[in-house]
Design a protein around this motif. Structure first.
Motif, PDB file in Angstrom:
ATOM      1  N   LEU D  75      43.106  40.838  36.649  1.00 35.06           N
ATOM      2  CA  LEU D  75      41.814  40.191  36.411  1.00 35.06           C
ATOM      3  C   LEU D  75      41.699  39.752  34.957  1.00 35.06           C
ATOM      4  O   LEU D  75      41.195  38.664  34.660  1.00 35.06           O
ATOM      5  CB  LEU D  75      40.672  41.144  36.776  1.00 35.06           C
ATOM      6  N   GLN D  76      42.187  40.587  34.071  1.00 34.56           N
ATOM      7  CA  GLN D  76      42.164  40.220  32.659  1.00 34.56           C
ATOM      8  C   GLN D  76      43.063  39.015  32.399  1.00 34.56           C
ATOM      9  O   GLN D  76      42.718  38.117  31.631  1.00 34.56           O
ATOM     10  CB  GLN D  76      42.623  41.397  31.799  1.00 34.56           C
ATOM     11  N   ALA D  77      44.195  39.007  33.066  1.00 36.27           N
ATOM     12  CA  ALA D  77      45.163  37.925  32.851  1.00 36.27           C
ATOM     13  C   ALA D  77      44.579  36.568  33.223  1.00 36.27           C
ATOM     14  O   ALA D  77      44.839  35.566  32.570  1.00 36.27           O
ATOM     15  CB  ALA D  77      46.429  38.184  33.645  1.00 36.27           C
ATOM     16  N   ILE D  78      43.769  36.546  34.272  1.00 34.61           N
ATOM     17  CA  ILE D  78      43.175  35.261  34.656  1.00 34.61           C
ATOM     18  C   ILE D  78      41.798  35.094  34.030  1.00 34.61           C
ATOM     19  O   ILE D  78      41.082  34.149  34.344  1.00 34.61           O
ATOM     20  CB  ILE D  78      43.077  35.110  36.192  1.00 34.61           C
ATOM     21  N   GLY D  79      41.439  36.013  33.132  1.00 35.02           N
ATOM     22  CA  GLY D  79      40.181  35.884  32.408  1.00 35.02           C
ATOM     23  C   GLY D  79      38.962  36.223  33.233  1.00 35.02           C
ATOM     24  O   GLY D  79      37.912  35.612  33.097  1.00 35.02           O
ATOM     25  N   LEU D  80      39.118  37.183  34.087  1.00 32.53           N
ATOM     26  CA  LEU D  80      37.982  37.595  34.925  1.00 32.53           C
ATOM     27  C   LEU D  80      38.013  39.109  35.016  1.00 32.53           C
ATOM     28  O   LEU D  80      38.821  39.666  35.741  1.00 32.53           O
ATOM     29  CB  LEU D  80      38.103  37.000  36.315  1.00 32.53           C
ATOM     30  N   THR D  81      37.130  39.731  34.257  1.00 31.32           N
ATOM     31  CA  THR D  81      37.149  41.196  34.296  1.00 31.32           C
ATOM     32  C   THR D  81      36.319  41.694  35.459  1.00 31.32           C
ATOM     33  O   THR D  81      35.443  41.000  35.965  1.00 31.32           O
ATOM     34  CB  THR D  81      36.612  41.805  32.992  1.00 31.32           C
ATOM     35  N   HIS D  82      36.621  42.865  35.843  1.00 35.67           N
ATOM     36  CA  HIS D  82      35.953  43.494  36.975  1.00 35.67           C
ATOM     37  C   HIS D  82      34.428  43.465  36.819  1.00 35.67           C
ATOM     38  O   HIS D  82      33.690  43.243  37.762  1.00 35.67           O
ATOM     39  CB  HIS D  82      36.435  44.943  37.070  1.00 35.67           C
ATOM     40  N   GLN D  83      33.973  43.716  35.605  1.00 30.12           N
ATOM     41  CA  GLN D  83      32.537  43.871  35.371  1.00 30.12           C
ATOM     42  C   GLN D  83      31.767  42.555  35.492  1.00 30.12           C
ATOM     43  O   GLN D  83      30.670  42.525  36.028  1.00 30.12           O
ATOM     44  CB  GLN D  83      32.285  44.462  33.977  1.00 30.12           C
TER      45      GLN D  83
END
Lengths: 86, 86, 86, 86
Positions: D75-83
């Motif tokens: 998620l971080q890699a595609i710029g979308l964090t869980h939160q």
DNA sequence: AACGTTGAAATAGTTC
DNA sequence: GAACTATTTCAACGTT
């Protein structure tokens, strides 16, 4: 009253317990099946073929019914028995 | 180098984008199918029967092959062609 | 009557043909998606996680948080919090 | 030779019968499980969440945390964090 | 609009 | 570890 955040906790616990109990049973039966296959293999049978035989025997009845249904449907479709709106 | 915590971020983004693009396509086709059913219903056809006809036509070819396989397997099983270990 | 039936039957055949054509398209797209996943796997990505990423992106945050909260509630009710699931 | 085949064939029939018997048992248990879920639903529980609870209880913590970490990474890699999935 | 039913998708397990 | 099969889960559809 046994509620946690609006959840009937006791009821939920019961349900979870029942499901887990049943899943154990299911696993036990699955293991029995595996054993039979292993035994069959030990007796020289090809388990792959055996599995296919089981599967196809299961399909057999179902397929027959499907064919019956197909015939029925075609009769309706060709004769337009039900949906004749034209 | 475009890595985030050991992940090739750019590659991952590309993959995600491609999948999402394809899923849109798939949804579009699914919607088209729905439309056809709706249209058929409007023309007076029974969609339930229609769906069954589609499904059974799909099964048809498959079933034939299953039957062939079944025959083959039974021949092997009865004649014990392969697994004759006794 | 035979005439009416004939016209409706033609219409039915058209409909069936259109649906089957569209379902082929749908299958083709589904296969493409599978290919992308396979390719991703080949590039070292974990496809299970990848699918989760795709799923999360589809969900809007509200829905996601709702489900999380409900899960938390259930886990608490049976005396098992998310954190100490070990 | 016919005799040997006959003996093996009998053995095969026994095996098939045992497996089919066990599979019936398995199906019966599976149906029981379904019933419990249905009952739970009737009592107002969300069966999807319930299934998740069961699944989490089965998982050992290590495995769970591993997957969570990997997901976070993607998620971080595609710029979308869980939160901030909203 | 909730319910059950059915078909598709995804995951887990087995075999080679 | 790659492919195939089986099981399980999820979503769509029709129904009441």
């Amino acid at each position: 009253m046994a509620k946690t955040g609006g959840i009937a906790a006791d009821r939920l616990k019961q349900i979870v317990a029942r499901i887990e109990r049943l899943e154990e049973d299911k696993k036990a039966v699955a293991d029995d099946i595996k054993e039979v296959y292993a035994e069959a293999k030990g007796a020289g049978f090809d388990t792959k073929i055996l599995r296919q035989v089981i599967r196809l025997r299961k399909l057999d009845g179902a397929e027959y019914q499907e064919q019956e249904a197909l015939l029925e449907l075609y009769l309706q479709a060709i004769g337009l028995t039900h949906q004749n709106a034209a």
